[in-house]
Design an enzyme around this catalytic site. Sequence first.
Site, short mmCIF file in Angstrom:
data_model
loop_
_atom_site.label_atom_id
_atom_site.label_comp_id
_atom_site.label_asym_id
_atom_site.label_seq_id
_atom_site.Cartn_x
_atom_site.Cartn_y
_atom_site.Cartn_z
CG ASP A 1 -1.48 6.28 -2.89
OD1 ASP A 1 -2.38 6.12 -3.73
OD2 ASP A 1 -1.58 7.05 -1.92
CG ASP B 1 -4.70 11.58 -4.85
OD1 ASP B 1 -5.14 12.68 -5.15
OD2 ASP B 1 -4.80 10.57 -5.60
CG ASP C 1 -1.38 8.57 1.80
OD1 ASP C 1 -1.61 7.88 0.78
OD2 ASP C 1 -2.21 9.36 2.27
#
Lengths: 312, 312
Positions: A26, A28, A246
């Site tokens: 991922d 961001d 995250d």
Amino acid sequence: MAPLPALITRENFKSFLESFDTVLTDCDGVLWHEDRLIGQAHVTLNTLQALGKKVFFVTNNSTKSRDDYVEKCGRLGFKATKEDILSSAYVLAQYLKQQGFQKKVYVMGMGGIVKELQAEGIQSTGGEPEVYDGGSLSTLMDKMKLDPDVGAVACGFDPYLSYLKVMRAASYLERPGCLFLATNTDERFPVASKGLVYPGTGCVVRCVETVAERPATVMGKPSTKMFSVIQEKNSLDPKRTLMIGDRCNTDILFGKNCGLQTLVVLSGVTTQADLEKWAASDDPEQHALLADYCLTQLDDLLAFLDPKQEQC
Amino acid sequence: MAPLPALITRENFKSFLESFDTVLTDCDGVLWHEDRLIGQAHVTLNTLQALGKKVFFVTNNSTKSRDDYVEKCGRLGFKATKEDILSSAYVLAQYLKQQGFQKKVYVMGMGGIVKELQAEGIQSTGGEPEVYDGGSLSTLMDKMKLDPDVGAVACGFDPYLSYLKVMRAASYLERPGCLFLATNTDERFPVASKGLVYPGTGCVVRCVETVAERPATVMGKPSTKMFSVIQEKNSLDPKRTLMIGDRCNTDILFGKNCGLQTLVVLSGVTTQADLEKWAASDDPEQHALLADYCLTQLDDLLAFLDPKQEQC
């Protein structure tokens, strides 16, 4: 009760590193926050690439095209070609292409979706502001012209969200056979400052779904569609693929839905307290959010990796 | 399988009429569409009042204050005092008053909520446009100032829905103890023309709920809060009270939740096909949408009522 993700330590690092050939990461909240690198994330990924790991950048963010991502990766010190980038906007265009879609797409979203549709020769409309400026709603409805060629609505991140755009999207969705696609349903961005919350694409999607009274088909994580698109062009062994993220209800769930290994970093949405809450719970849906491994942030791996490898 | 609502006929009309003393009637879709009367709805209600029935006007619409409704009722030929009007905006203000709320309310909605809060001496902010005009979101966040006194967010119908307003609402909702109220969750208005769909308050509420990651406390139908507020000032026998509505998942469910008799009219959202689908289903949640009685539109009652009573 379920076990917490394993911390990566000097003891288990070698077997961890040897357990995967491919990394899906991922962006961001893992690599950067908007335009700010998270620690030495770039050095970490460059080192893994130098060690022979294949890296794909997998993002639910639909505001940029893959070309924009290649530029951003380069600017922040990552090594990525267009083929290494998987964005939800790209997957959306691929999905429509697979469906043999011939009509026009009404886009509630930014340039990323429009550009990816263009790249596949798919026409679109929308993608610009349409603001209520007072006056009676029946007058507004009299003035609103619908495009007769629209046969799909695509919702992505749209800071121009407005009542009139929701009206337009829901009206198109009344047409028989109109497709309803969403890039992702992330509730909020992993950024907070001065008590401000930064709404994600999920609020646009839920808003339109409520009026349309039907659910959107979601392209992004945790849907497995993104992995299918990578699989179509590369032959990956899910068991030897590591998903890093995250946000557990998208990234980690995506990894698990695709049968991948999973690593959660605590530099974005998920906190240690979240992990402990899910582990202590009796709810299997919460256990599904628990990754195999955990790190505070990605560059913690540099304690075990030799960054000199990066030069190879 | 469950029985369809009973049609009101010459045979059952007398026992129907004698079975209630009080009428709660929804407005949009039953009495009018925006500014257009539905048939002779006014003559029907005036006749029931002349026969001694007490009538309350119960609306989820939060755009107008009770004073505005008295004016609208008068203009369209209905007889209503302020005490006869129950709007979701009024109930929202009453709810905050009951809670002893002392802070300021951030309003995503129109004048109706603001006026009803003012009438109870409750301060509010918001209620005006706040439009994204381009630029980076981090710059926007730097510019956005939150009001330190806000301790509640109230969502109603808001044609000025915008990304920045959702950001503001969700940010206030991060504050410990911040109340989250919604006037209603209606998906769409009972108006359709030229293939256009008219989004309801529900889209604003679901949008903010998604980002806030918590549910709103809903004031309007089908929540029983509206009936509690009438009950507090009038002593009504639920069994001898008739709820009339056009939207079964709000009006009829509200009636059933409060133990009232229920009458659905097909001049708004619900169609005969909906009723047949729910009756044929095995799902108790769908059976709960089936009213006791059904009419095509309210003034069908005039075939059995004597409008001369209106003069009494």
